[in-house]
Design an enzyme around this catalytic site. Structure first.
Site, PDB file in Angstrom:
ATOM      1  N   SER A 257      -6.493 -38.295 -34.929  1.00  0.00           N
ATOM      2  CA  SER A 257      -8.109 -37.510 -35.063  1.00  0.00           C
ATOM      3  C   SER A 257      -8.177 -36.073 -34.711  1.00  0.00           C
ATOM      4  O   SER A 257      -6.634 -35.665 -35.070  1.00  0.00           O
ATOM      5  CB  SER A 257      -8.357 -37.760 -33.417  1.00  0.00           C
ATOM      6  OG  SER A 257      -7.809 -37.477 -32.590  1.00  0.00           O
ATOM      7  N   LYS A 258      -9.356 -35.698 -34.755  1.00  0.00           N
ATOM      8  CA  LYS A 258      -9.653 -34.210 -34.529  1.00  0.00           C
ATOM      9  C   LYS A 258      -8.453 -32.596 -34.074  1.00  0.00           C
ATOM     10  O   LYS A 258      -8.336 -32.170 -34.283  1.00  0.00           O
ATOM     11  CB  LYS A 258     -11.009 -33.654 -33.885  1.00  0.00           C
ATOM     12  CG  LYS A 258     -11.814 -34.180 -34.762  1.00  0.00           C
ATOM     13  CD  LYS A 258     -13.146 -33.851 -34.746  1.00  0.00           C
ATOM     14  CE  LYS A 258     -14.853 -34.065 -35.688  1.00  0.00           C
ATOM     15  NZ  LYS A 258     -14.883 -34.684 -35.322  1.00  0.00           N
ATOM     16  N   ARG A 259      -8.115 -34.337 -32.776  1.00  0.00           N
ATOM     17  CA  ARG A 259      -7.512 -33.583 -31.631  1.00  0.00           C
ATOM     18  C   ARG A 259      -6.442 -33.271 -32.947  1.00  0.00           C
ATOM     19  O   ARG A 259      -5.297 -32.110 -32.143  1.00  0.00           O
ATOM     20  CB  ARG A 259      -6.839 -34.682 -30.669  1.00  0.00           C
ATOM     21  CG  ARG A 259      -7.786 -34.336 -29.336  1.00  0.00           C
ATOM     22  CD  ARG A 259      -7.330 -35.950 -28.243  1.00  0.00           C
ATOM     23  NE  ARG A 259      -6.618 -36.483 -29.042  1.00  0.00           N
ATOM     24  CZ  ARG A 259      -5.662 -37.055 -28.921  1.00  0.00           C
ATOM     25  NH1 ARG A 259      -5.147 -36.477 -28.564  1.00  0.00           N
ATOM     26  NH2 ARG A 259      -5.630 -38.490 -29.605  1.00  0.00           N
ATOM     27  N   HIS A 260      -5.495 -33.431 -33.211  1.00  0.00           N
ATOM     28  CA  HIS A 260      -4.461 -33.521 -33.870  1.00  0.00           C
ATOM     29  C   HIS A 260      -4.637 -32.173 -35.283  1.00  0.00           C
ATOM     30  O   HIS A 260      -3.512 -31.455 -35.899  1.00  0.00           O
ATOM     31  CB  HIS A 260      -3.738 -34.094 -34.986  1.00  0.00           C
ATOM     32  CG  HIS A 260      -2.899 -35.669 -33.728  1.00  0.00           C
ATOM     33  ND1 HIS A 260      -4.366 -36.704 -34.144  1.00  0.00           N
ATOM     34  CD2 HIS A 260      -2.536 -35.968 -32.960  1.00  0.00           C
ATOM     35  CE1 HIS A 260      -4.061 -37.851 -32.995  1.00  0.00           C
ATOM     36  NE2 HIS A 260      -2.572 -36.884 -32.515  1.00  0.00           N
ATOM     37  N   GLY A 261      -5.359 -32.097 -35.513  1.00  0.00           N
ATOM     38  CA  GLY A 261      -6.309 -31.063 -36.778  1.00  0.00           C
ATOM     39  C   GLY A 261      -7.377 -31.387 -37.536  1.00  0.00           C
ATOM     40  O   GLY A 261      -7.640 -32.702 -37.506  1.00  0.00           O
TER      41      GLY A 261
END
Ligand code: GLU
Length: 495
Positions: A257-261
């Site tokens: 998800s966006k949390r990872h990049g």
């Protein structure tokens, strides 16, 4: 039978790594067996679907360069390929199931349904089977029910999930999965009160009518599988073969998800990833092709793809690995191709005019080989090449001073380095370096003491492409002027 597979996105978000991976696997499978790859837009969720996302879908795949054989934009015999243009078909099929006694009208708008399932419940929480409806209307006499419908009473149509028995999925990848029908979401909505179909109905009807033979989709759809299989059975249709693909996770084991990049394909594109690198890497997320080899063209992937080589275990998205792939592909481009790829980034950074002049184009072509080996992404190019297109801003005096030297000695070193520029032929890098080395020794400097201040003067930074090669592109006269400006700058810094 010729294989027919589809990519069936709901245009409710940007195309991301996971969705592209699903599309790619379907495409590769189709190509590997000489089948047909189809795009179907599943836009039944009218509130969440948007044209922006449809545009993003087309843009993304045009850029990636693998495309469908049938779809809304290219046509085909099984169209329309947009679900919102097929609504009449869904109603007709839902009614057919009612007539066959496999589905029923439900009028629970007044609280007889559970609170969390109002009659408008669209069942479009596509990823799960939804929650338990107490089957209140299942026992209404069909003749009564039809009379109420004809009288205009609001209603939905629900599928009758068998009360007993089991539903079995023979997943091509995961093998046998079995559900007790008693545990399957009781009687999901097929047609909503506004006449719109739910995902389940539209998906099954379309897969059947479009002659889909294999469905490859993300594992989050497994809970929908029993509903779909029960519906195929109710219609008396042969279901397609199902293959649920392993999840794509971030390094921490959570769903990517966006949390990872970056996850949206657009972001990778803007950053300056090459589509070939992205395709190559995404194709390897949970699938292997040939041992001991990492780099494959799209055609090679299509030739080598085998459903048996898909991994059951989740795939982990490794940004560093993707960077490595990108570097490999950047270095495979010839200089002219790399210039073409870099130019839009240079234009966006304001370093080259939008219709690059002949001089700018020539300079880019000369400059590109200098950075080819070290670019990670195309978007690195403007910073790396800026000094060849603009006067660099000179950093503070401290930046010029090599280790163990003071300001005076730095000025002396830079001045010697500057003077030599008019005597050497920079195009002969080796001879130039030898001459600088000799001069450094004469003056009691190390080679780096001479070159470092010159590098900062010419490029504005300590880290730059190879210095003498850069000066060849820039012109010795320009380099000398910059060295003079830097000498004045350093003199002014004198206490
Ligand atoms: N519309 C669904 C999605 O957005 C399709 C799932 C399927 O492939 O059946 O992924």
């Amino acid at each position: 039978m010729k294989a027919r597979v589809r990519y069936a996105p709901s245009p409710t978000g940007l195309q991301h790594i996971g969705s592209v991976r699903t599309a790619l696997f379907n495409y590769l499978f189709a190509r590997s067996v000489g089948g047909t790859f189809i795009l179907r837009l599943e836009d039944t969720d009218r509130t969440r679907s948007s044209d922006e996302y449809v545009r993003n879908l087309y843009d993304t795949f045009r850029w990636l360069g693998f495309y469908w054989d049938e779809g809304p934009d290219v046509g085909g015999q099984y169209g329309p390929y947009v679900q919102s243009e097929r609504f009449a078909l869904y109603r007709e099929h839902a009614e057919k199931l009612v007539d066959m006694g496999k589905a029923y009208y439900c009028f629970c708008a007044d609280g007889s349904a559970k609170k969390d399932e109002p009659v408008e419940d669209d069942g479009d929480d596509q990823s799960s089977a939804g929650f338990g409806y107490p089957r209140t209307c299942r026992n209404i006499d069909p003749v009564d029910a039809r009379r109420r419908v004809e009288a205009g009473e609001p209603h939905v149509i629900r599928l009758k999930i068998p009360l007993e028995g089991v539903t079995v999925l023979n997943d091509l990848l995961l093998g046998r999965i079995e559900w007790k029908n008693a545990d399957v979401n009781p009687d999901p909505v097929l047609l909503k009160s506004d006449g719109f179909p739910t995902y389940h109905l539209a998906n099954v009807v379309d897969d059947h009518l479009m002659g889909i033979t294999h469905v490859m989709r993300a594992q989050e759809w497994i809970p929908s599988a029993p509903l779909h299989l029960i519906m195929y059975e109710a219609f008396g249709w042969e279901p397609p073969q199902l293959c649920h693909l392993p999840m794509v996770l971030g390094e921490d084991g959570h769903k990517l998800s966006k949390r990872h990049g970056a996850t949206a394909v657009d972001e990778f594109r803007r950053k300056g990833y090459l589509e070939a690198a992205l395709i190559n890497y995404v194709a390897m997320l949970g699938c292997s092709y040939e041992d001991g080899r990492d780099l494959f063209t799209l055609d090679e992937l299509a030739r080598l793809f085998k459903m048996e080589h898909i991994n059951k275990a989740p795939a982990v998205f490794d940004y560093v690995k993707l960077e490595w792939f990108n570097g490999q592909y950047l270095r495979m481009l010839d200089d002219k191709e790399l210039v073409e790829r870099i130019t839009p980034f240079m234009v966006e950074a304001g370093l080259v005019s939008s219709t690059a002049t002949e001089e700018e184009a020539a300079r880019l072509l000369a400059a590109t080989p200098l950075v080819k080996e070290r670019l990670k992404y195309l978007s690195d190019a403007p910073d790396a090449l800026r000094f060849l297109f603009r006067e660099p801003e000179l950093p503070a005096a401290l930046e010029f001073i090599p280790k163990k030297l003071d300001l005076d000695r730095t000025i002396a070193a830079l001045s010697a380095a500057r003077d030599m520029l008019s005597t050497v032929d920079v195009a002969d890098h080796d001879a130039t370096e030898a001459a600088y080395r000799e001069r450094a020794a004469e003056l009691g400097f190390k080679l780096g003491d001479l070159l470092m201040p010159l590098r900062v003067a010419v490029t504005g930074t300590k880290v730059s492409p190879p210095l003498f090669q850069s000066i060849v592109v820039l012109g010795t006269d320009v380099a000398i002027k910059r060295a003079d400006a830097a000498l004045a700058h350093l003199a002014a810094a004198h206490p």
